[in-house]
Design a protein around this motif. Structure first.
Motif, PDB file in Angstrom:
ATOM      1  N   LEU A   1      24.531  44.929  32.903  1.00 29.76           N
ATOM      2  CA  LEU A   1      25.795  44.570  33.533  1.00 29.76           C
ATOM      3  C   LEU A   1      25.634  44.473  35.048  1.00 29.76           C
ATOM      4  O   LEU A   1      26.122  43.527  35.679  1.00 29.76           O
ATOM      5  CB  LEU A   1      26.859  45.613  33.171  1.00 29.76           C
ATOM      6  N   ASP A   2      24.933  45.420  35.639  1.00 33.03           N
ATOM      7  CA  ASP A   2      24.733  45.417  37.091  1.00 33.03           C
ATOM      8  C   ASP A   2      23.939  44.193  37.537  1.00 33.03           C
ATOM      9  O   ASP A   2      24.243  43.585  38.575  1.00 33.03           O
ATOM     10  CB  ASP A   2      24.009  46.687  37.536  1.00 33.03           C
ATOM     11  N   ARG A   3      22.928  43.829  36.767  1.00 33.68           N
ATOM     12  CA  ARG A   3      22.109  42.668  37.131  1.00 33.68           C
ATOM     13  C   ARG A   3      22.920  41.375  37.061  1.00 33.68           C
ATOM     14  O   ARG A   3      22.793  40.510  37.935  1.00 33.68           O
ATOM     15  CB  ARG A   3      20.879  42.588  36.224  1.00 33.68           C
ATOM     16  N   LEU A   4      23.739  41.244  36.037  1.00 32.71           N
ATOM     17  CA  LEU A   4      24.587  40.057  35.927  1.00 32.71           C
ATOM     18  C   LEU A   4      25.550  39.961  37.109  1.00 32.71           C
ATOM     19  O   LEU A   4      25.739  38.891  37.697  1.00 32.71           O
ATOM     20  CB  LEU A   4      25.363  40.083  34.615  1.00 32.71           C
ATOM     21  N   LYS A   5      26.144  41.084  37.464  1.00 36.85           N
ATOM     22  CA  LYS A   5      27.096  41.090  38.583  1.00 36.85           C
ATOM     23  C   LYS A   5      26.395  40.773  39.899  1.00 36.85           C
ATOM     24  O   LYS A   5      26.946  40.077  40.760  1.00 36.85           O
ATOM     25  CB  LYS A   5      27.792  42.445  38.665  1.00 36.85           C
ATOM     26  N   LYS A   6      25.174  41.274  40.047  1.00 38.68           N
ATOM     27  CA  LYS A   6      24.430  41.032  41.283  1.00 38.68           C
ATOM     28  C   LYS A   6      24.063  39.553  41.413  1.00 38.68           C
ATOM     29  O   LYS A   6      24.186  38.963  42.493  1.00 38.68           O
ATOM     30  CB  LYS A   6      23.168  41.899  41.306  1.00 38.68           C
ATOM     31  N   ILE A   7      23.624  38.942  40.310  1.00 36.23           N
ATOM     32  CA  ILE A   7      23.303  37.510  40.330  1.00 36.23           C
ATOM     33  C   ILE A   7      24.563  36.694  40.603  1.00 36.23           C
ATOM     34  O   ILE A   7      24.564  35.754  41.410  1.00 36.23           O
ATOM     35  CB  ILE A   7      22.667  37.075  38.993  1.00 36.23           C
ATOM     36  N   LYS A   8      25.641  37.059  39.939  1.00 35.51           N
ATOM     37  CA  LYS A   8      26.903  36.336  40.105  1.00 35.51           C
ATOM     38  C   LYS A   8      27.386  36.371  41.551  1.00 35.51           C
ATOM     39  O   LYS A   8      27.986  35.409  42.045  1.00 35.51           O
ATOM     40  CB  LYS A   8      27.956  36.952  39.179  1.00 35.51           C
TER      41      LYS A   8
END
Length: 431
Positions: free
Chosen positions: A182-189
Motif C-alpha cells: 500500500l505504501d509503495r502504491l501511494k508513493k508512486i501515485k
C-alpha cells in the motif's frame, strides 16, 4: 475511485464533442500563422482518421477522467493535446507516442511464455535509463509503460524512474503483484501521473494460473495486488494472454466475470507470440476463424447493452490488423527498451537496434525509425520467429545483437503500408 463505462448511445456525442473541441483548439494556429488554412484542414482530417479507428472501443471514466483508448492520454489533459499535436507535423513521419521500459529481469515467477526468458545480462544502470526520459519526452512520447521482471521488487529503481517521468507522461506499470504494498502504491501515485497498474492473469482458473506462472501462490499474489491497488485508489487493469481454446470453452466469459468482480477499468487481450521462451512457437497458433471469433467477442462485450457494466476490452488481434494500426512497433507508435538496455521494435520481436550502454539513445532510435519509416501490415514477430530462432541457436542470447539483427531486417518484408498511416502520412499532406 469510481469507474463508469460510457453507454453506446452517448459515444456519438462524446466523439462529436472531441472533434469540435479539437477544431477550436487548433483554429487559433491559423490566426497566429502557425498553420496555413490548408494545413489546418488536413490536421482535422488526420485526427478524424484516428478517431474513426477507435470507434469500436468502450469509453470509460475514472473519476472525472475520460479514456477513449488505452494508448491515448485522458481526454482534455495536457498530454491528450500533446498526443494530438503529432498531426501538426508534415515534414516527417508521426512521432512515437508510447514506450515500454523494463527496469529489471528479477522475478519470483517462471512464466511459460516469458519474452525475456533468454535476455542474458545485468540490469541496466538506472541512471542511463533516466537520462533517456527527457529525450523520450522530446520525441513525443506521452505514455510510459514500465515492467520487469516485476518492477515492484526493485522499488528503488521503479520510484526513481517514475519520479523522473513525473507528470510529463501517463505511467502504466505492469506487475504480477509481487512486491506491491500500500505504501509503495501511494508513493508512486504521489510522484507521477499514474494511469494504472496492470496485472497479468492468463486464465480464469486458479490452478492454471499457478501452473503457468510456475508458483502455487501466483493467483493469490495477483489478487492481493489488485486489492491493494483498490485500497490505494489506483486504477487497475488486466493483461490476458489466452490460448484460442479459452475463447471456445467459456473461459473468456468466466474471465470477464472475474474482471467485473475485481472492478478493473480495462482488459487487454494478447494472443500468444513466438518470442522469448515461446520462440519456437510452443503454443497452438490462432487461425483466421479463431481471430475472427475473438473480434466478435470483443465487439459484443464492448458494444452490447447487456455487457455495459463489464470492463472495456482491447485486443491486439484488432489493434494490429490492417484496418487499424498494423505493426506499429519500431518507434511508429511504440517500442521497447529491455532491462539490459537494448532498444527493440517491440517486446515480442527479439532483435536489437543498439544498446544505450554503448551508444546514444537518439542515434539508436533514429536508426530504428528509419527502418520502420512506414508501419506495415505484417506481424513481424510471427513471420520471422523461425529466422530469429536460427540465429539464437548460435549463442543462446536474446535479443539478437545489432549486427545479427541487421542480417534479418535488411532483407525482410514488412508487408503493405498500414492504410491508416499511409492515408495520414502520404495522402493528407500538401502536394
Amino acid at each position: 475511485m469510481k469507474i463508469k463505462n460510457i453507454r453506446q448511445n452517448k459515444k456519438f456525442f462524446i466523439l462529436l464533442r472531441i472533434k469540435i473541441n479539437l477544431f477550436f483548439h487548433y483554429l487559433p494556429h491559423v490566426f497566429k500563422k502557425r498553420l496555413s488554412f490548408k494545413h489546418f484542414v488536413l490536421v482535422i482530417k488526420r485526427i478524424n482518421v484516428l478517431l474513426k479507428s477507435i470507434k469500436g472501443n468502450k469509453f470509460y471514466k475514472i473519476g472525472k477522467k475520460l479514456s477513449i483508448d488505452n494508448n491515448i492520454p485522458f481526454y482534455g489533459s495536457e498530454l491528450f493535446y500533446k498526443y494530438m499535436d503529432r498531426f501538426l507535423n508534415f515534414e516527417s513521419k508521426l512521432s512515437c507516442s508510447s514506450v515500454l521500459l523494463s527496469i529489471t529481469k528479477d522475478c519470483s515467477f517462471n512464466c511459460k511464455h516469458c519474452y525475456q526468458k533468454h535476455d542474458n545480462g545485468e540490469d541496466l544502470d538506472i541512471s542511463l535509463l533516466e537520462e533517456t526520459i527527457p529525450e523520450l519526452i522530446n520525441h513525443g512520447v506521452t505514455t510510459f509503460r514500465i515492467e520487469g521482471g516485476d518492477p515492484f521488487i526493485k522499488f528503488d529503481r521503479l520510484y526513481s524512474l517514475c519520479k523522473k517521468i513525473g507528470h510529463n507522461g501517463e505511467v502504466i506499470i505492469n506487475s504480477s503483484g509481487d512486491g506491491v504494498t500500500l505504501d509503495r502504491l501511494k508513493k508512486i501515485k504521489s510522484c507521477c501521473n499514474l494511469k494504472s497498474v496492470t496485472f497479468s492473469i492468463n486464465s480464469p482458473i486458479v490452478d492454471d494460473v499457478n501452473f503457468f506462472m510456475g508458483q502455487d501462490y501466483a493467483w493469490n499474489t495477483i489478487k492481493h495486488g489488485l486489492k491493494l491497488a483498490n485500497l490505494a485508489s489506483v486504477p487497475s487493469s488486466l493483461n490476458c494472454c489466452l490460448h484460442s481454446g479459452h475463447y471456445e470453452n467459456g473461459n473468456f466469459e468466466y474471465l470477464m466475470e472475474i474482471a467485473k468482480e475485481l472492478a478493473v477499468s480495462h482488459v487487454m487481450l494478447i494472443h500468444p507470440k513466438a518470442a522469448g521462451a515461446w520462440l519456437q512457437g510452443q503454443f497452438p497458433e490462432f487461425n483466421k476463424d479463431e481471430i475472427n471469433s475473438v473480434k466478435i467477442l470483443v465487439k459484443k462485450f464492448n458494444k452490447n447493452r447487456k455487457y455495459y457494466k463489464y470492463p472495456a476490452i482491447t485486443a491486439q488481434v484488432i489493434e494490429e490488423d490492417e484496418e487499424h494500426f498494423g505493426c506499429a512497433g519500431g518507434g511508429s507508435e511504440r517500442f521497447y527498451i529491455n532491462a539490459k538496455g537494448d532498444v527493440q521494435p517491440c517486446e515480442f520481436l527479439n532483435i536489437s537496434f543498439g544498446n544505450i550502454n554503448n551508444e546514444k539513445f537518439t542515434d539508436i532510435f533514429e536508426r530504428m525509425r528509419k527502418e520502420f519509416k512506414t508501419p506495415g501490415t505484417s506481424w513481424l514477430c510471427e513471420i520471422y520467429s523461425e529466422k530469429v530462432f536460427s540465429f539464437f541457436q548460435k549463442d543462446y542470447n536474446l535479443p539478437l545483437d545489432l549486427e545479427t539483427s541487421k542480417l534479418l531486417y535488411e532483407k525482410w518484408s514488412r508487408g503493405d503500408a498500414t492504410p491508416l498511416y499511409y492515408k495520414i502520412e502520404n495522402e493528407l499532406v500538401i502536394k
